[in-house]
Design a protein around this motif. Structure first.
Motif, PDB file in Angstrom:
ATOM      1  N   PHE A 123     -52.838  17.493 -10.929  1.00 41.99           N
ATOM      2  CA  PHE A 123     -51.670  17.303 -11.797  1.00 41.99           C
ATOM      3  C   PHE A 123     -51.860  17.979 -13.154  1.00 41.99           C
ATOM      4  O   PHE A 123     -50.874  18.274 -13.838  1.00 41.99           O
ATOM      5  CB  PHE A 123     -51.414  15.805 -12.028  1.00 41.99           C
ATOM      6  CG  PHE A 123     -50.851  15.077 -10.843  1.00 41.99           C
ATOM      7  CD1 PHE A 123     -49.490  15.038 -10.606  1.00 41.99           C
ATOM      8  CD2 PHE A 123     -51.699  14.417  -9.960  1.00 41.99           C
ATOM      9  CE1 PHE A 123     -48.971  14.356  -9.521  1.00 41.99           C
ATOM     10  CE2 PHE A 123     -51.194  13.733  -8.872  1.00 41.99           C
ATOM     11  CZ  PHE A 123     -49.827  13.702  -8.641  1.00 41.99           C
ATOM     12  N   LEU A 126     -49.533  20.672 -15.280  1.00 42.24           N
ATOM     13  CA  LEU A 126     -48.154  20.749 -14.799  1.00 42.24           C
ATOM     14  C   LEU A 126     -47.203  20.189 -15.852  1.00 42.24           C
ATOM     15  O   LEU A 126     -47.591  19.401 -16.714  1.00 42.24           O
ATOM     16  CB  LEU A 126     -48.007  19.984 -13.485  1.00 42.24           C
ATOM     17  CG  LEU A 126     -48.866  20.492 -12.316  1.00 42.24           C
ATOM     18  CD1 LEU A 126     -48.590  19.682 -11.057  1.00 42.24           C
ATOM     19  CD2 LEU A 126     -48.621  21.972 -12.055  1.00 42.24           C
ATOM     20  N   ILE A 132     -42.398  17.378 -10.287  1.00 41.54           N
ATOM     21  CA  ILE A 132     -43.634  17.809  -9.637  1.00 41.54           C
ATOM     22  C   ILE A 132     -43.463  17.513  -8.149  1.00 41.54           C
ATOM     23  O   ILE A 132     -43.455  16.357  -7.726  1.00 41.54           O
ATOM     24  CB  ILE A 132     -44.863  17.069 -10.194  1.00 41.54           C
ATOM     25  CG1 ILE A 132     -45.042  17.389 -11.681  1.00 41.54           C
ATOM     26  CG2 ILE A 132     -46.119  17.454  -9.410  1.00 41.54           C
ATOM     27  CD1 ILE A 132     -46.191  16.641 -12.340  1.00 41.54           C
ATOM     28  N   ASN A 151     -44.651  24.165 -10.046  1.00 43.28           N
ATOM     29  CA  ASN A 151     -44.875  22.791 -10.506  1.00 43.28           C
ATOM     30  C   ASN A 151     -44.974  21.854  -9.302  1.00 43.28           C
ATOM     31  O   ASN A 151     -44.089  21.043  -9.037  1.00 43.28           O
ATOM     32  CB  ASN A 151     -43.729  22.356 -11.427  1.00 43.28           C
ATOM     33  CG  ASN A 151     -44.214  21.462 -12.563  1.00 43.28           C
ATOM     34  OD1 ASN A 151     -45.141  21.825 -13.280  1.00 43.28           O
ATOM     35  ND2 ASN A 151     -43.598  20.305 -12.718  1.00 43.28           N
ATOM     36  N   TYR A 152     -46.062  21.971  -8.568  1.00 44.40           N
ATOM     37  CA  TYR A 152     -46.235  21.129  -7.380  1.00 44.40           C
ATOM     38  C   TYR A 152     -47.715  20.884  -7.122  1.00 44.40           C
ATOM     39  O   TYR A 152     -48.591  21.568  -7.659  1.00 44.40           O
ATOM     40  CB  TYR A 152     -45.593  21.782  -6.155  1.00 44.40           C
ATOM     41  CG  TYR A 152     -46.350  22.969  -5.599  1.00 44.40           C
ATOM     42  CD1 TYR A 152     -47.298  22.798  -4.592  1.00 44.40           C
ATOM     43  CD2 TYR A 152     -46.131  24.254  -6.089  1.00 44.40           C
ATOM     44  CE1 TYR A 152     -48.005  23.880  -4.086  1.00 44.40           C
ATOM     45  CE2 TYR A 152     -46.831  25.335  -5.594  1.00 44.40           C
ATOM     46  CZ  TYR A 152     -47.764  25.147  -4.586  1.00 44.40           C
ATOM     47  OH  TYR A 152     -48.471  26.216  -4.096  1.00 44.40           O
ATOM     48  N   ALA A 167     -47.655  10.651  -6.416  1.00 45.51           N
ATOM     49  CA  ALA A 167     -46.749  11.691  -6.922  1.00 45.51           C
ATOM     50  C   ALA A 167     -45.412  11.097  -7.362  1.00 45.51           C
ATOM     51  O   ALA A 167     -44.850  11.492  -8.392  1.00 45.51           O
ATOM     52  CB  ALA A 167     -46.526  12.753  -5.847  1.00 45.51           C
ATOM     53  N   ASN A 171     -43.999  11.152 -11.185  1.00 43.69           N
ATOM     54  CA  ASN A 171     -42.689  11.745 -11.475  1.00 43.69           C
ATOM     55  C   ASN A 171     -41.765  10.769 -12.181  1.00 43.69           C
ATOM     56  O   ASN A 171     -41.006  11.161 -13.069  1.00 43.69           O
ATOM     57  CB  ASN A 171     -42.040  12.244 -10.182  1.00 43.69           C
ATOM     58  CG  ASN A 171     -42.385  13.681  -9.874  1.00 43.69           C
ATOM     59  OD1 ASN A 171     -41.690  14.604 -10.266  1.00 43.69           O
ATOM     60  ND2 ASN A 171     -43.497  13.867  -9.180  1.00 43.69           N
ATOM     61  N   ASN A 174     -42.958  10.702 -15.731  1.00 36.84           N
ATOM     62  CA  ASN A 174     -42.681  11.988 -16.382  1.00 36.84           C
ATOM     63  C   ASN A 174     -41.204  12.148 -16.732  1.00 36.84           C
ATOM     64  O   ASN A 174     -40.851  12.649 -17.804  1.00 36.84           O
ATOM     65  CB  ASN A 174     -43.115  13.136 -15.477  1.00 36.84           C
ATOM     66  CG  ASN A 174     -44.627  13.273 -15.399  1.00 36.84           C
ATOM     67  OD1 ASN A 174     -45.358  12.544 -16.060  1.00 36.84           O
ATOM     68  ND2 ASN A 174     -45.098  14.198 -14.584  1.00 36.84           N
TER      69      ASN A 174
END
Length: 367
Positions: A123, A126, A132, A151-152, A167, A171, A174
């Motif tokens: 991560f 990013l 993501i 962005n992954y 993830a 996210n 974020n």
């Protein structure tokens, strides 16, 4: 004498039920320990001079440190059997500095893979100003698919559900910071509803099992449904109704509607028992039970002729094992450590050495 034995069995099950309920109430209302987010921030950002809580719906902080200004935010998502909470540490440019796990109750053997394969460090660097995505996770929300972006991150093979939960949680946090601090909004792909062939296959299998209750002729195809279950649920989808699934429901660790498979498992196992009084999952769906049944047919062993009193006592074993798991899980504060179930060993070929030792016992119990 028989009446006395029945009474003893009744009181034994009553004792298990009362103590199990007490353990559940304790674990829900008193056992959960709060995370000291500020202490965690100080451990992971050097030279912290001040930590200011950002007012809002999520645990978020503005951090002043020797290296500049940082932000920290926490969010959670449902994993295989528990909620996974993460903390994202973001620099003043909106780039991920570090991702930490603050809470989780996943199966240790599977979650450890994320650490061993350096998943969390992927991560770093990013941006929080766009989603993501998760590569290699076809059929899951947030799947990279054909999105043209750098962005992954890539999921960890064999721990896709836990990879996805981390993830998704990252996210969620974020996006919150992106809106609150960086004035950038984007659509969270992890909130997008998806209905793939996997969910449809599970739904169809459960509907066939349900129809079998009312259409007696369908009993003839039960063995074929079990055979399909081994291939579809066991080998392709890797979804099983486990005790830990029940524990997650008890603790109200319920995923979003995007995780349709979780709802299908709950409705098709516990739901059928509650509303129909029938355990259709074990009779029609369970891939592990199907493997046991086919093994029994192939072996061609004759029944052992066990007496009814012994059979009645043996029927207490599953309740006792579940009770022991619940009590130990409450004492340890983590039900994931008690993943003694052999499904992963048989269908994923991944398990702890204890499970590998127990697997033959579980398989040959049906012979």
């Amino acid at each position: 004498m028989k009446g006395k034995k029945r009474n003893l069995e009744f009181y034994y099950l009553f004792f298990l039920s009362i103590t199990a309920i007490a353990a559940i109430i304790y674990s829900v209302f008193w056992a959960d320990q709060a995370v000291d987010y500020k202490a965690l921030i100080q451990e992971n950002i050097s030279g912290v001079t001040s930590i200011e809580k950002i007012i809002g719906t999520k645990p978020a902080y503005k951090v002043e440190a020797a290296g500049g200004c940082y932000y920290a935010v926490c969010d959670s998502a449902m994993g295989y059997q528990s909620k996974v909470e993460t903390m994202s540490i973001i620099d003043e440019k909106g780039m991920v500095e570090k991702v930490l796990v603050t809470k989780q109750g996943e199966t240790p053997d599977f979650f450890e893979r994320l650490y061993k394969q350096d998943y969390f460090n992927s991560f770093n660097g990013l941006s929080v100003k766009e989603p993501i995505y998760l590569g290699g996770a076809s059929g899951y929300s947030g799947y990279l698919a054909g999105n043209q972006t750098t962005n992954y991150i890539d999921r960890i093979s064999g721990s896709t559900v836990s990879s996805h939960a981390v993830a998704e949680a990252v996210n969620g946090g974020n996006l919150y910071l992106s809106r609150q601090i960086f004035n950038t909004a984007w659509t969270n792909p992890y909130d997008v509803f998806q209905l793939t062939w996997k969910e449809l296959a599970m739904i169809v299998m459960y509907l066939i099992a349900l129809a079998g209750v009312y259409v007696k002729k369908l009993v003839r195809i039960r063995i074929w449904v079990l055979l399909v279950s081994i291939g579809v649920l066991g080998l392709l989808i890797n979804q099983f109704a486990t005790a830990n699934l029940l524990f997650s429901l008890i603790h109200l660790q319920i995923p979003g509607i995007t995780n349709i498979k979780w709802y299908v498992l709950i409705a098709g196992s516990l739901g059928f028992i509650i509303f129909l009084g029938k355990n259709l999952y074990c009779a029609w769906i369970c891939p592990f039970g199907a493997a046991q049944e086919f093994l029994n047919k192939v072996a061609g062993f004759k029944p052992l002729g066990i007496s009814q009193p012994v059979i009645k006592k043996l029927k207490l074993v599953p309740s006792t094992i579940l009770w022991v798991a619940l009590i130990l899980g409450t004492c340890l504060g983590n039900y994931g450590t008690l993943d003694y179930q052999p499904f992963g060993a048989l269908f994923l070929l991944k398990a702890t050495w204890v499970i590998w030792l127990m697997l033959p016992v579980f398989l040959f119990m049906s012979l």
